[in-house]
Design an enzyme around this catalytic site. Structure first.
Site, PDB file in Angstrom:
ATOM      1  N   GLY A  69     -21.158   8.611  57.921  1.00 46.28           N
ATOM      2  CA  GLY A  69     -21.170   9.444  59.129  1.00 46.28           C
ATOM      3  C   GLY A  69     -22.194   9.002  60.162  1.00 46.28           C
ATOM      4  O   GLY A  69     -22.575   9.772  61.056  1.00 46.28           O
ATOM      5  N   THR A  71     -22.009   6.980  62.747  1.00 55.12           N
ATOM      6  CA  THR A  71     -21.526   6.976  64.135  1.00 55.12           C
ATOM      7  C   THR A  71     -21.620   8.386  64.729  1.00 55.12           C
ATOM      8  O   THR A  71     -22.012   8.558  65.892  1.00 55.12           O
ATOM      9  CB  THR A  71     -20.052   6.495  64.170  1.00 55.12           C
ATOM     10  OG1 THR A  71     -19.927   5.368  63.304  1.00 55.12           O
ATOM     11  CG2 THR A  71     -19.608   6.132  65.560  1.00 55.12           C
ATOM     12  N   TRP A  72     -21.272   9.362  63.943  1.00 57.27           N
ATOM     13  CA  TRP A  72     -21.313  10.771  64.369  1.00 57.27           C
ATOM     14  C   TRP A  72     -22.759  11.225  64.576  1.00 57.27           C
ATOM     15  O   TRP A  72     -23.112  11.788  65.623  1.00 57.27           O
ATOM     16  CB  TRP A  72     -20.623  11.618  63.286  1.00 57.27           C
ATOM     17  CG  TRP A  72     -20.413  13.059  63.630  1.00 57.27           C
ATOM     18  CD1 TRP A  72     -20.378  13.622  64.878  1.00 57.27           C
ATOM     19  CD2 TRP A  72     -20.178  14.125  62.698  1.00 57.27           C
ATOM     20  NE1 TRP A  72     -20.139  14.966  64.773  1.00 57.27           N
ATOM     21  CE2 TRP A  72     -20.005  15.305  63.453  1.00 57.27           C
ATOM     22  CE3 TRP A  72     -20.081  14.200  61.305  1.00 57.27           C
ATOM     23  CZ2 TRP A  72     -19.747  16.549  62.848  1.00 57.27           C
ATOM     24  CZ3 TRP A  72     -19.817  15.426  60.706  1.00 57.27           C
ATOM     25  CH2 TRP A  72     -19.654  16.585  61.476  1.00 57.27           C
ATOM     26  N   HIS A 136     -30.149   1.582  57.998  1.00 54.10           N
ATOM     27  CA  HIS A 136     -29.486   1.754  56.701  1.00 54.10           C
ATOM     28  C   HIS A 136     -30.476   1.401  55.571  1.00 54.10           C
ATOM     29  O   HIS A 136     -30.108   1.427  54.402  1.00 54.10           O
ATOM     30  CB  HIS A 136     -28.295   0.801  56.562  1.00 54.10           C
ATOM     31  CG  HIS A 136     -27.060   1.208  57.323  1.00 54.10           C
ATOM     32  ND1 HIS A 136     -26.650   2.510  57.468  1.00 54.10           N
ATOM     33  CD2 HIS A 136     -26.122   0.452  57.951  1.00 54.10           C
ATOM     34  CE1 HIS A 136     -25.514   2.539  58.155  1.00 54.10           C
ATOM     35  NE2 HIS A 136     -25.178   1.306  58.473  1.00 54.10           N
ATOM     36  N   SER A 166     -13.937   5.405  52.367  1.00 54.27           N
ATOM     37  CA  SER A 166     -14.136   5.031  53.767  1.00 54.27           C
ATOM     38  C   SER A 166     -14.575   3.563  53.870  1.00 54.27           C
ATOM     39  O   SER A 166     -14.089   2.799  54.699  1.00 54.27           O
ATOM     40  CB  SER A 166     -15.210   5.946  54.374  1.00 54.27           C
ATOM     41  OG  SER A 166     -15.415   5.633  55.719  1.00 54.27           O
ATOM     42  N   ARG A 292     -11.637   6.784  61.416  1.00 56.80           N
ATOM     43  CA  ARG A 292     -10.428   6.707  60.589  1.00 56.80           C
ATOM     44  C   ARG A 292      -9.815   8.100  60.499  1.00 56.80           C
ATOM     45  O   ARG A 292      -8.965   8.446  61.298  1.00 56.80           O
ATOM     46  CB  ARG A 292     -10.764   6.123  59.206  1.00 56.80           C
ATOM     47  CG  ARG A 292      -9.559   5.720  58.385  1.00 56.80           C
ATOM     48  CD  ARG A 292      -9.980   5.166  57.036  1.00 56.80           C
ATOM     49  NE  ARG A 292     -10.666   6.152  56.220  1.00 56.80           N
ATOM     50  CZ  ARG A 292     -10.060   6.959  55.360  1.00 56.80           C
ATOM     51  NH1 ARG A 292      -8.762   6.883  55.166  1.00 56.80           N
ATOM     52  NH2 ARG A 292     -10.752   7.854  54.645  1.00 56.80           N
ATOM     53  N   GLY A 294     -12.030  11.093  59.284  1.00 60.72           N
ATOM     54  CA  GLY A 294     -13.106  12.053  59.522  1.00 60.72           C
ATOM     55  C   GLY A 294     -12.915  13.384  58.812  1.00 60.72           C
ATOM     56  O   GLY A 294     -13.206  14.430  59.379  1.00 60.72           O
TER      57      GLY A 294
HETATM   58  P1  A3P Z   1     -13.498   8.156  57.105  1.00 57.57           P
HETATM   59  O1  A3P Z   1     -13.266   6.706  56.830  1.00 57.57           O
HETATM   60  O2  A3P Z   1     -13.532   8.989  55.846  1.00 57.57           O
HETATM   61  O3  A3P Z   1     -12.571   8.725  58.117  1.00 57.57           O
HETATM   62  P2  A3P Z   1     -20.052   5.444  59.570  1.00 57.57           P
HETATM   63  O4  A3P Z   1     -20.154   6.008  60.927  1.00 57.57           O
HETATM   64  O5  A3P Z   1     -21.298   5.645  58.747  1.00 57.57           O
HETATM   65  O6  A3P Z   1     -19.548   4.053  59.565  1.00 57.57           O
HETATM   66  O7  A3P Z   1     -18.984   6.341  58.796  1.00 57.57           O
HETATM   67  C1  A3P Z   1     -17.639   6.295  59.159  1.00 57.57           C
HETATM   68  C2  A3P Z   1     -16.970   7.568  58.683  1.00 57.57           C
HETATM   69  O8  A3P Z   1     -17.351   8.646  59.553  1.00 57.57           O
HETATM   70  C3  A3P Z   1     -15.462   7.449  58.759  1.00 57.57           C
HETATM   71  O9  A3P Z   1     -14.964   8.303  57.719  1.00 57.57           O
HETATM   72  C4  A3P Z   1     -15.190   8.009  60.147  1.00 57.57           C
HETATM   73  O10 A3P Z   1     -13.867   8.420  60.349  1.00 57.57           O
HETATM   74  C5  A3P Z   1     -16.172   9.175  60.180  1.00 57.57           C
HETATM   75  N1  A3P Z   1     -16.523   9.591  61.548  1.00 57.57           N
HETATM   76  C6  A3P Z   1     -16.715   8.800  62.643  1.00 57.57           C
HETATM   77  N2  A3P Z   1     -17.001   9.543  63.704  1.00 57.57           N
HETATM   78  C7  A3P Z   1     -16.989  10.834  63.315  1.00 57.57           C
HETATM   79  C8  A3P Z   1     -17.186  12.071  63.993  1.00 57.57           C
HETATM   80  N3  A3P Z   1     -17.455  12.125  65.289  1.00 57.57           N
HETATM   81  N4  A3P Z   1     -17.092  13.209  63.259  1.00 57.57           N
HETATM   82  C9  A3P Z   1     -16.819  13.174  61.943  1.00 57.57           C
HETATM   83  N5  A3P Z   1     -16.601  12.034  61.255  1.00 57.57           N
HETATM   84  C10 A3P Z   1     -16.689  10.870  61.921  1.00 57.57           C
END
Ligand code: A3P
Length: 326
Positions: A69, A71-72, A136, A166, A292, A294
């Site tokens: 998560g 990016t979020w 990280h 993921s 992907r 989320g």
């Molecule tokens: P999924 O592959 O389960 O959908 P990171 O940002 O650490 O690379 O993690 C990516 C995961 O966070 C992916 O999960 C992605 O879809 C999800 N993600 C990205 N943006 C998000 C948001 N704004 N809110 C919730 N989940 C999010």
């Protein structure tokens, strides 16, 4: 010293020969150094970061494992820190993925760029009141000043089964043709044995968890699942921990909801897809891979009962039996 220093590079090559080595998730090898796994370039830039990076008391450092998560969290923290600076109609998040706004302290695409990057992040625009940075790196490997300064740290943790699924999807998308050989079974075996970038995953989680128990004022421990369940409550905790809590006036104006909407999965995914479609980007990378589904619990669609059971068992032995409650 920078990681580009020739003598340093040679010493590092010698060191590599002595480190535990495993097949990586792509057509590469991972080496274990300082207790975590990474490609040589990453281990080198991480060491350079430990030596060179200087945290300020006013920084905030966001720590995660890949695919939990990041990016979020970056989008939310950036929007919170800069809420007085940018109107929603002309917000930098409308134009760029959060990874471009919140740099990883250990990143460098080439060895020389590590030093440059640090210079950039050390010269973060002074108009920006708070540098929002990310990492990280496991807690034990953080640069000393990140631990000893007053800079708040936020750790975001995610259910290992969803993180694994993921990660496997992400690696399949970014991998080149030669990647095709990594089946989910093989990736799962590597993950359960702790062999993944910045892993073992349990050590990463436990390091920050234990540090957050010891210094709750310094380290806020969040989970992806709780963030999904009650985003407003967790966003308020995040802002408070960053030292910029929302005022009653801001709450009444609906600023928290505005930030949550701006940073929602649906909105960020849509923005990234439209940037990709009309190519208004300053590079060729496809950042839509960061969005992907989320959702929580998507692992049921990919893991067999046996795979889920093995990962649960590892999580129990390595995390729960060491006092980790989630
Ligand atoms: P999924 O592959 O389960 O959908 P990171 O940002 O650490 O690379 O993690 C990516 C995961 O966070 C992916 O999960 C992605 O879809 C999800 N993600 C990205 N943006 C998000 C948001 N704004 N809110 C919730 N989940 C999010």
């Amino acid at each position: 010293i920078s990681s580009g220093d020739e003598r340093y590079q040679l010493e590092f090559q010698e060191l590599l020969k002595t480190l535990p080595k495993e097949d990586g998730w792509k057509s590469d090898f991972l080496y274990q150094h300082q207790g975590f796994w990474g490609q040589p370039r990453l281990l080198l830039s991480s060491e350079a970061c430990q030596k060179q990076f200087q945290a300020y008391d006013t920084d905030v450092l966001l720590a995660t494992q890949p695919k939990s998560g990041t990016t979020w969290l970056k989008a939310l923290a950036f929007a919170i820190a800069n809420r007085k600076r940018y109107a929603l109609s002309s917000h930098p998040l409308l134009l760029s993925i959060s990874h471009k706004l919140v740099p990883f302290i250990e990143h460098g695409t080439s060895n020389d760029e590590v030093a440059d990057h640090h210079q950039i992040s050390n010269n973060y625009p002074s108009s920006q009141s708070q540098r929002v940075l990310s990492t990280h790196l496991p807690y034990a490997s953080l640069p000393k000043s990140a631990k000893t300064s007053a800079c708040p740290i936020v750790y975001l943790c995610r259910n290992p089964k969803d993180t694994f699924v993921s990660k496997w999807h992400y690696m399949s998308k970014i991998g080149s043709e030669d990647f095709g050989s990594l089946s989910i079974e093989r990736a799962h075996d590597l993950y359960c044995r702790g062999v993944s970038l910045f892993g073992p995953f349990w050590k990463h989680i436990l390091g920050y968890w234990e540090a957050s128990l010891e210094s709750p004022k310094k380290i806020l421990f969040l989970t992806y699942e709780e963030m999904k369940e009650d985003t407003e409550y967790q966003v308020k905790r995040l802002a408070k921990h960053m030292g910029c809590p929302f005022s009653t006036e801001e709450e009444n104006k609906g600023i928290i909801q505005d930030i949550i909407k701006l940073c929602s999965f649906e909105n960020l995914k849509k923005l990234e897809e439209s940037r990709e479609n009309i190519s208004i980007k300053d590079d060729d990378d496809d950042y839509t891979v960061f969005y992907r589904k989320g959702v929580v619990g998507d692992w049921v669609n990919y893991l067999t009962p046996q795979m889920a059971e093995r990962l649960d068992q590892v999580t129990k032995e390595k995390l729960h039996d060491h006092g980790f409650p989630m």
